[in-house]
Design an enzyme around this catalytic site. Structure first.
Site, PDB file in Angstrom:
ATOM      1  N   HIS A  58       4.451 -61.899  -4.588  1.00 34.20           N
ATOM      2  CA  HIS A  58       5.831 -62.288  -4.792  1.00 34.20           C
ATOM      3  C   HIS A  58       5.795 -63.378  -6.002  1.00 34.20           C
ATOM      4  CE1 HIS A  58      10.022 -62.897  -3.483  1.00 34.20           C
ATOM      5  NE2 HIS A  58       9.848 -64.049  -4.073  1.00 34.20           N
ATOM      6  N   CYS A  59       6.406 -62.830  -6.950  1.00 32.72           N
ATOM      7  CA  CYS A  59       6.550 -63.650  -8.265  1.00 32.72           C
ATOM      8  C   CYS A  59       7.737 -64.830  -8.085  1.00 32.72           C
ATOM      9  CB  CYS A  59       6.627 -62.978  -9.596  1.00 32.72           C
ATOM     10  SG  CYS A  59       6.532 -63.465 -11.094  1.00 32.72           S
ATOM     11  N   PRO A  60       6.890 -66.022  -8.147  1.00 27.94           N
ATOM     12  CA  PRO A  60       8.281 -67.107  -8.250  1.00 27.94           C
ATOM     13  C   PRO A  60       9.227 -67.346  -9.610  1.00 27.94           C
ATOM     14  CG  PRO A  60       6.064 -68.096  -8.547  1.00 27.94           C
ATOM     15  CD  PRO A  60       5.805 -66.700  -8.368  1.00 27.94           C
ATOM     16  N   ALA A  96      11.435 -64.281  -9.005  1.00 33.54           N
ATOM     17  CA  ALA A  96      12.289 -64.371  -7.657  1.00 33.54           C
ATOM     18  C   ALA A  96      12.082 -63.107  -7.080  1.00 33.54           C
ATOM     19  CB  ALA A  96      13.602 -64.921  -7.783  1.00 33.54           C
ATOM     20  N   ASN A  97      11.275 -62.160  -7.217  1.00 31.33           N
ATOM     21  CA  ASN A  97      11.191 -60.777  -6.698  1.00 31.33           C
ATOM     22  C   ASN A  97       9.787 -60.651  -6.315  1.00 31.33           C
ATOM     23  OD1 ASN A  97      12.212 -58.546  -6.027  1.00 31.33           O
ATOM     24  ND2 ASN A  97      12.476 -57.714  -8.044  1.00 31.33           N
TER      25      ASN A  97
END
Length: 446
Positions: free
Chosen positions: A123-125, A128-129
């Site tokens: 989950h890539c901060p 946000a996805n």
């Protein structure tokens, strides 16, 4: 979602604007010469590509696992698919307790998205996805074009800085103003840091694409190697928290099927031109529910390899009658409370760290033989113990060589590390048991 997570996407959009457009105005006013027409075209075309690919990385849904994915996969593939593909579907025996559904191979439960994600990478901060089977092509294209665009600007900035340095002895009024100098150095610093970070991330993801591993699977591969190293000191076996022995043997990663096939699978197409096309179609969810394997291992093996600390707890012989009859005189509310209490005790038992169990075993051996003959084991214990953070509850707190835990990739450790799995049961049998248990769990009828 935290405030920082909500601000991440606007911050990245602002960063793209800050590094993309004001520097163009600045570079038009600095020696040795303004940007040429071709340089302006290259810069702005790359910027458009960055805008498109980043927007897709943010707003394309990473996918949701259908509840009936098993029936869909086996039903569709019984006629058209190879035996290996059918085996890949049938071999998944994991059950997500939070989604209350079977998980496909390579899927994980994301703590931010609150659901299982197909072929979840992390989950890539900053988007946000989730980076998943569906969003990975957009994400890697964003990294590629961002790295290219930042490299172009870096070369423009360094050329102007080199010119300033070579003419540093000239009077200051012949050079740029103080504001222009501040803008130049600020842009150079921000651009260099961003280029370094994204460049490393791009190289890492290209490597993962070439060998067909996700970031999470890289963690699992390292975990597997750690367990093999541990097992060497115990005759090739490790114990589960309930005391049973599990034989540990090396297991090859199954999804590396060749560089071109790996890239074609990861990018959703075998057409190399589409790999770079920002408007390329998003991979279908259907292609993310089962995956071809390389056949290096027996068809019955699953990934990740067996891990004693996350193994399904077998029922042990209890003193007296089984709890179903023991609790027969209790009310439904009391029976449910007793059942949950046993679940909590079981979780505590399962989460006892390997280091604690190994130290207990070492102490038993020391008492038995009246001397410590496990110097190597002690060194291994110290090495493993350093991989636990203060306050970690157990093996889900294990860290890889980079100090990362599963939760650092966005994985819900509660749902993931102790996902229920029985290696000797086919998925159909496990699902049937779940369905049969559902009425009893809800109504508590005995």
């Amino acid at each position: 979602m935290s405030t920082l997570s909500q601000l991440a996407v606007p911050f990245v959009y602002g960063l793209i604007f800050f590094l993309g457009y004001p520097p163009q105005w600045l570079l038009m006013h600095l020696e040795p010469s303004p940007l040429t027409k071709n340089e302006l075209i290259a810069s702005n075309v790359t910027l458009v590509l960055i805008w498109i690919t980043y927007t897709k990385s943010v707003f394309v849904d990473p996918g949701t696992i259908p509840k009936d994915w098993v029936e869909q996969e086996l039903g569709d593939k019984n006629v058209y698919a190879s035996e290996r593909e059918r085996d890949a579907v049938a071999k998944s025996r994991k059950w997500c307790r939070k989604c209350d559904a079977a998980k496909p191979p390579r899927a994980h439960h994301c703590k931010e998205c609150k659901r299982c994600i197909p072929k979840m990478d992390h989950h890539c901060p900053w988007t946000a996805n989730c980076v998943s089977h569906i969003t990975f092509p957009h994400f890697i294209r964003f990294l590629l074009y961002a790295t290219i665009g930042l490299s172009i600007f870096e070369s423009f900035l360094i050329a102007r800085l080199a010119h300033l340095w070579s003419n540093r002895d000239l009077p200051s009024y012949l050079g740029p103003s103080l504001i222009q100098l501040a803008h130049l150095f600020t842009t150079l610093i921000v651009n260099s840091i961003t280029l370094f970070v994204l460049g490393i991330l791009m190289l890492r993801n290209i490597w993962c694409l070439a060998v067909n591993t996700t970031t999470i699977e890289g963690w699992e591969i390292e975990r597997h190697k750690t367990l093999l190293r541990r097992a060497r000191h115990f005759g090739g076996y490790l114990s589960t928290p309930d005391g049973s022995k599990v034989r540990m043997k090396h297991q090859e990663f199954p999804y590396d099927i060749g560089i071109f096939a790996n890239i074609a699978q990861g990018m959703g197409t075998a057409n190399p031109l589409s790999w770079f096309n920002p408007f390329a179609a998003t991979p279908s969810l259907k292609t993310g529910l089962s995956f071809e394997t390389n056949g290096f291992e027996d068809k019955d093996t699953t990934w990740p390899p067996p891990d004693p600390d996350r193994s399904y707890r077998r029922r042990v012989k209890e003193d007296g009658p089984a709890f179903t009859y023991r609790d027969a005189e209790l009310s439904k509310e009391d029976t449910l409370a007793a059942f949950r209490a046993r679940q909590a005790e079981d979780a505590v038992r399962r989460r006892k760290p390997f280091v604690e169990r190994m130290e207990a075993l070492r102490d038993e051996r020391r008492d038995e033989y009246e001397y410590d003959h496990g110097d190597d084991v002690s060194e291994e214990a110290e090495d493993d113990e350093r991989k636990y953070g203060e306050g970690d509850e157990g093996e889900e707190g294990w860290r890889n060589s980079e100090g990362e835990r599963l939760k650092d990739f966005g994985v819900d450790e509660d749902a993931e590390f102790y996902d229920e799995q029985e290696d000797d049961l086919p998925l159909s049998v496990l699902m049937a048991r779940r369905q049969a248990a559902a009425p009893a769990a809800s109504g508590l009828t005995y």
